[in-house]
Write a protein that holds these residues in place. Structure first.
Motif, PDB file in Angstrom:
ATOM      1  N   ASP A  38       0.921  -1.215   0.005  1.00 23.35           N
ATOM      2  CA  ASP A  38       0.049  -0.206  -0.004  1.00 23.35           C
ATOM      3  C   ASP A  38       0.598   1.062  -0.116  1.00 23.35           C
ATOM      4  OD1 ASP A  38      -2.301  -1.500  -0.140  1.00 23.35           O
ATOM      5  OD2 ASP A  38      -2.832  -1.200   2.189  1.00 23.35           O
ATOM      6  N   MET A  39       2.102   1.177   0.757  1.00 20.80           N
ATOM      7  CA  MET A  39       3.086   2.546   0.838  1.00 20.80           C
ATOM      8  C   MET A  39       4.123   1.976   0.350  1.00 20.80           C
ATOM      9  SD  MET A  39       1.088   4.091   4.300  1.00 20.80           S
ATOM     10  CE  MET A  39       2.316   5.507   3.990  1.00 20.80           C
ATOM     11  N   GLU A  40       5.437   2.512   1.334  1.00 22.04           N
ATOM     12  CA  GLU A  40       6.536   2.537   0.778  1.00 22.04           C
ATOM     13  C   GLU A  40       7.197   0.918   0.675  1.00 22.04           C
ATOM     14  OE1 GLU A  40       5.998   4.201   3.524  1.00 22.04           O
ATOM     15  OE2 GLU A  40       5.730   6.228   2.458  1.00 22.04           O
ATOM     16  N   GLY A  41       8.145   0.737  -0.062  1.00 28.13           N
ATOM     17  CA  GLY A  41       8.887  -0.497  -0.038  1.00 28.13           C
ATOM     18  C   GLY A  41       9.832  -0.632   0.976  1.00 28.13           C
ATOM     19  N   VAL A  42      10.742   0.012   1.151  1.00 31.72           N
ATOM     20  CA  VAL A  42      11.773   0.014   2.356  1.00 31.72           C
ATOM     21  C   VAL A  42      11.992   1.333   2.808  1.00 31.72           C
ATOM     22  CG1 VAL A  42      14.217  -0.544   2.744  1.00 31.72           C
ATOM     23  CG2 VAL A  42      13.053  -1.921   1.080  1.00 31.72           C
ATOM     24  N   HIS A  43      12.120   1.314   4.102  1.00 28.17           N
ATOM     25  CA  HIS A  43      11.955   2.678   4.988  1.00 28.17           C
ATOM     26  C   HIS A  43      13.250   2.621   6.165  1.00 28.17           C
ATOM     27  CE1 HIS A  43       9.339   6.274   6.581  1.00 28.17           C
ATOM     28  NE2 HIS A  43      10.745   6.626   6.733  1.00 28.17           N
ATOM     29  N   PHE A  44      13.987   3.447   5.975  1.00 27.54           N
ATOM     30  CA  PHE A  44      14.884   3.835   7.073  1.00 27.54           C
ATOM     31  C   PHE A  44      14.412   5.141   7.930  1.00 27.54           C
ATOM     32  CE2 PHE A  44      17.441   1.544   4.000  1.00 27.54           C
ATOM     33  CZ  PHE A  44      18.042   0.573   4.635  1.00 27.54           C
ATOM     34  N   ARG A  45      14.427   4.676   9.235  1.00 25.76           N
ATOM     35  CA  ARG A  45      13.267   5.920   9.932  1.00 25.76           C
ATOM     36  C   ARG A  45      13.888   5.946  11.194  1.00 25.76           C
ATOM     37  NH1 ARG A  45       7.167   5.292  10.584  1.00 25.76           N
ATOM     38  NH2 ARG A  45       7.753   3.462  12.152  1.00 25.76           N
ATOM     39  N   ASN A  46      13.738   6.863  12.131  1.00 24.23           N
ATOM     40  CA  ASN A  46      14.064   7.204  13.461  1.00 24.23           C
ATOM     41  C   ASN A  46      15.639   6.784  13.682  1.00 24.23           C
ATOM     42  OD1 ASN A  46      11.332   7.858  14.104  1.00 24.23           O
ATOM     43  ND2 ASN A  46      10.793   5.844  14.581  1.00 24.23           N
ATOM     44  N   SER A  47      16.306   7.775  12.764  1.00 20.47           N
ATOM     45  CA  SER A  47      17.857   7.831  13.055  1.00 20.47           C
ATOM     46  C   SER A  47      18.578   6.457  13.148  1.00 20.47           C
ATOM     47  CB  SER A  47      18.266   8.357  14.345  1.00 20.47           C
ATOM     48  OG  SER A  47      17.686   9.748  14.323  1.00 20.47           O
ATOM     49  N   SER A  48      18.181   5.817  11.756  1.00 20.63           N
ATOM     50  CA  SER A  48      18.692   4.262  11.475  1.00 20.63           C
ATOM     51  C   SER A  48      19.905   4.803  10.581  1.00 20.63           C
ATOM     52  CB  SER A  48      17.836   3.663  10.826  1.00 20.63           C
ATOM     53  OG  SER A  48      16.466   3.080  11.583  1.00 20.63           O
ATOM     54  N   THR A  49      21.001   4.519  11.165  1.00 20.17           N
ATOM     55  CA  THR A  49      22.244   4.972  10.471  1.00 20.17           C
ATOM     56  C   THR A  49      23.171   3.867   9.798  1.00 20.17           C
ATOM     57  OG1 THR A  49      23.315   4.766  12.656  1.00 20.17           O
ATOM     58  CG2 THR A  49      22.583   7.065  12.169  1.00 20.17           C
ATOM     59  N   TYR A  50      23.942   4.288   8.847  1.00 20.50           N
ATOM     60  CA  TYR A  50      24.832   3.240   8.409  1.00 20.50           C
ATOM     61  C   TYR A  50      23.900   2.009   7.707  1.00 20.50           C
ATOM     62  CZ  TYR A  50      28.348   6.054  10.127  1.00 20.50           C
ATOM     63  OH  TYR A  50      29.308   7.267  10.320  1.00 20.50           O
ATOM     64  N   GLY A  51      22.659   2.316   7.326  1.00 22.85           N
ATOM     65  CA  GLY A  51      22.009   1.209   6.548  1.00 22.85           C
ATOM     66  C   GLY A  51      22.254   1.114   5.179  1.00 22.85           C
ATOM     67  N   VAL A  52      22.063  -0.112   4.630  1.00 20.38           N
ATOM     68  CA  VAL A  52      22.481  -0.411   3.145  1.00 20.38           C
ATOM     69  C   VAL A  52      21.277  -1.265   2.647  1.00 20.38           C
ATOM     70  CG1 VAL A  52      24.146  -1.569   1.552  1.00 20.38           C
ATOM     71  CG2 VAL A  52      24.792  -0.581   3.742  1.00 20.38           C
ATOM     72  N   ILE A  53      20.837  -0.776   1.434  1.00 25.21           N
ATOM     73  CA  ILE A  53      20.002  -1.542   0.620  1.00 25.21           C
ATOM     74  C   ILE A  53      20.636  -1.640  -0.639  1.00 25.21           C
ATOM     75  CG2 ILE A  53      18.454   0.509   0.354  1.00 25.21           C
ATOM     76  CD1 ILE A  53      17.103  -3.049  -0.272  1.00 25.21           C
ATOM     77  N   LYS A  54      20.833  -2.990  -1.205  1.00 25.56           N
ATOM     78  CA  LYS A  54      21.528  -3.089  -2.334  1.00 25.56           C
ATOM     79  C   LYS A  54      20.986  -4.753  -2.998  1.00 25.56           C
ATOM     80  CE  LYS A  54      25.418  -5.691  -0.006  1.00 25.56           C
ATOM     81  NZ  LYS A  54      26.791  -5.799   0.323  1.00 25.56           N
ATOM     82  N   ASN A  55      21.294  -4.472  -4.540  1.00 24.62           N
ATOM     83  CA  ASN A  55      21.343  -5.479  -5.291  1.00 24.62           C
ATOM     84  C   ASN A  55      19.745  -6.228  -5.106  1.00 24.62           C
ATOM     85  OD1 ASN A  55      24.014  -5.487  -5.797  1.00 24.62           O
ATOM     86  ND2 ASN A  55      24.381  -6.804  -3.995  1.00 24.62           N
ATOM     87  N   SER A  56      18.688  -5.265  -4.935  1.00 22.98           N
ATOM     88  CA  SER A  56      17.364  -5.741  -4.722  1.00 22.98           C
ATOM     89  C   SER A  56      16.545  -5.165  -5.676  1.00 22.98           C
ATOM     90  CB  SER A  56      16.963  -5.172  -3.317  1.00 22.98           C
ATOM     91  OG  SER A  56      17.737  -5.797  -2.067  1.00 22.98           O
ATOM     92  N   ARG A  57      15.043  -5.624  -5.720  1.00 23.46           N
ATOM     93  CA  ARG A  57      14.037  -5.237  -6.628  1.00 23.46           C
ATOM     94  C   ARG A  57      12.994  -4.806  -5.954  1.00 23.46           C
ATOM     95  NH1 ARG A  57      10.403  -8.530 -10.880  1.00 23.46           N
ATOM     96  NH2 ARG A  57       9.743  -6.819 -12.100  1.00 23.46           N
ATOM     97  N   ILE A  58      12.566  -3.632  -6.165  1.00 25.20           N
ATOM     98  CA  ILE A  58      11.452  -3.031  -5.506  1.00 25.20           C
ATOM     99  C   ILE A  58      10.466  -2.608  -6.652  1.00 25.20           C
ATOM    100  CG2 ILE A  58      10.456  -1.185  -3.947  1.00 25.20           C
ATOM    101  CD1 ILE A  58      13.349  -1.217  -2.614  1.00 25.20           C
ATOM    102  N   TYR A  59       9.058  -2.992  -6.589  1.00 25.15           N
ATOM    103  CA  TYR A  59       7.981  -2.634  -7.390  1.00 25.15           C
ATOM    104  C   TYR A  59       6.795  -2.680  -6.972  1.00 25.15           C
ATOM    105  CZ  TYR A  59       7.382  -7.466  -8.384  1.00 25.15           C
ATOM    106  OH  TYR A  59       7.055  -8.852  -8.560  1.00 25.15           O
ATOM    107  N   ASP A  60       5.926  -2.008  -7.725  1.00 20.57           N
ATOM    108  CA  ASP A  60       4.305  -2.353  -7.573  1.00 20.57           C
ATOM    109  C   ASP A  60       4.130  -1.724  -5.813  1.00 20.57           C
ATOM    110  OD1 ASP A  60       1.933  -2.693  -7.603  1.00 20.57           O
ATOM    111  OD2 ASP A  60       1.916  -4.787  -7.124  1.00 20.57           O
ATOM    112  N   THR A  61       4.341  -0.492  -5.657  1.00 19.63           N
ATOM    113  CA  THR A  61       3.893   0.131  -4.410  1.00 19.63           C
ATOM    114  C   THR A  61       3.189   0.990  -4.245  1.00 19.63           C
ATOM    115  OG1 THR A  61       5.800   1.647  -4.542  1.00 19.63           O
ATOM    116  CG2 THR A  61       6.409  -0.493  -3.502  1.00 19.63           C
ATOM    117  N   GLY A  62       2.768   1.632  -3.346  1.00 17.20           N
ATOM    118  CA  GLY A  62       1.537   2.649  -3.385  1.00 17.20           C
ATOM    119  C   GLY A  62       0.362   2.399  -3.868  1.00 17.20           C
ATOM    120  N   ASN A  63      -0.007   1.234  -3.529  1.00 20.86           N
ATOM    121  CA  ASN A  63      -1.329   1.105  -4.011  1.00 20.86           C
ATOM    122  C   ASN A  63      -2.506   1.301  -3.457  1.00 20.86           C
ATOM    123  OD1 ASN A  63      -0.191  -0.825  -6.203  1.00 20.86           O
ATOM    124  ND2 ASN A  63       0.031  -2.726  -4.613  1.00 20.86           N
TER     125      ASN A  63
END
Length: 311
Positions: free
Chosen positions: A126-151
């Motif tokens: 319905d909304m976001e695919g991957v969310h780094f929030r509330n001072s989440s530091t040094y995160g990594v999202i890599k080599n991934s596929r994200i599609y069909d969001t915001g429904n």
């Protein structure tokens, strides 16, 4: 600003040691128990199959002994409402290979440092695919596929969302978004970098804006409202208006970004801008943005909006 050398060092810092213990999981109940009881160094290995529910952990690993959740794309976390996978204060985790679908958001990282998400598939949200929030530091999202969001149709379906809107207290700094395929059918921007966040890297991604709704000014692949990001070596196609944008939602923010070596295809864009880079807040005295000549574009009106230097 964040030079390539520093950006590379940050990515290297996300490399982890081999896990120490493993548990095999094949049911939703087993997965919930494994997430709740994990210890530093553990590996949770998911068998292929459907895991129905909302899955959450509050347990942290440590720098020498992260916790790993791993499986193939055939290990599918399916939610109906809420978050598919929620790492709530759970630092030093690696999430690898799995699929997350259904629900409000796919993978939510809250108040956690050094979370690496690698090779996952996230879709059908319905909304976001991957969310780094509330001072989440040094995160990594890599080599991934994200599609069909915001429904849910509200234009709030960004592929990767870093930080929070409406203030600068969410310091989700040094997040790296590397080598992903984001789109099509992403209801918001492929990447939204909020005010209050800084020092991140968006590199080597492929963006497909087919499905941008235009709601809430969602008319580009990447919107930078944070400071000192490096946006490099990305490709984009199918936008309604611009490729990349910067904005100052709060005084002193939206500054210091470097755009280089990006390739933008604006063919078919019908908005009022149609720039590869729409820099709305350039101020040579206090809020600079660097658009390098190494960026290229096809279609559209111009590389940047009028008055923006290209160096």
């Amino acid at each position: 600003m964040l030079p390539t050398l520093i950006a590379g060092a940050l990515l290297a810092a996300s490399t982890v040691l081999p896990p120490q213990a493993a548990s095999d999981v094949s049911t939703s109940a087993e997965l919930k128990a494994a997430l709740a009881n994990a210890k530093p160094g553990d590996t949770i290995e998911l068998a292929d199959g459907t895991y129905t529910g909302n899955f959450k952990t509050t347990v942290s690993g440590n720098s020498g002994n992260p916790i790993t959740l791993t499986g193939s794309a055939g290990a599918v976390l399916t939610a109906s409402g809420g978050y598919g996978l929620h790492l709530n204060g759970a630092s030093y985790w690696n999430v690898r290979g799995i699929t997350v679908t259904g629900g409000q958001k796919g993978i939510m990282v809250d108040g956690a440092a050094h979370v690496t998400i690698d090779g996952v598939t996230v879709h059908g949200l319905d909304m976001e695919g991957v969310h780094f929030r509330n001072s989440s530091t040094y995160g990594v999202i890599k080599n991934s596929r994200i599609y069909d969001t915001g429904n849910d149709g509200r234009g709030m379906g960004e592929g990767v969302y870093v930080g929070s809107a409406g203030g600068t207290s969410d310091r989700s700094d040094h997040v790296q978004i590397v080598g992903n395929t984001i789109g099509p059918d992403v209801g918001g921007e492929a990447v939204d970098l909020k005010e209050g966040t800084a020092g991140g890297l968006v590199s080597g991604n492929s963006f497909d804006g087919k499905g941008l709704t235009g709601a809430n000014f969602d008319d580009s692949w990447v919107d930078v409202k944070g400071n000192d990001y490096v946006i490099e070596n990305n490709t984009g196609k199918n936008t309604t208006n611009n490729g990349y944008e910067t904005h100052s939602q709060q005084p002193g923010w939206g500054c210091g970004t470097v755009f280089r070596d990006n390739r933008s295809d604006l063919t078919g864009a019908t908005g009022s801008g149609r720039y590869a880079f729409n820099i709305t807040n350039y101020d040579a005295a206090g809020c600079t943005v660097t658009v390098a000549r190494s960026n290229t574009m096809t279609g559209g009106r111009a590389l940047t909006n009028p008055g923006i230097p290209v160096s």
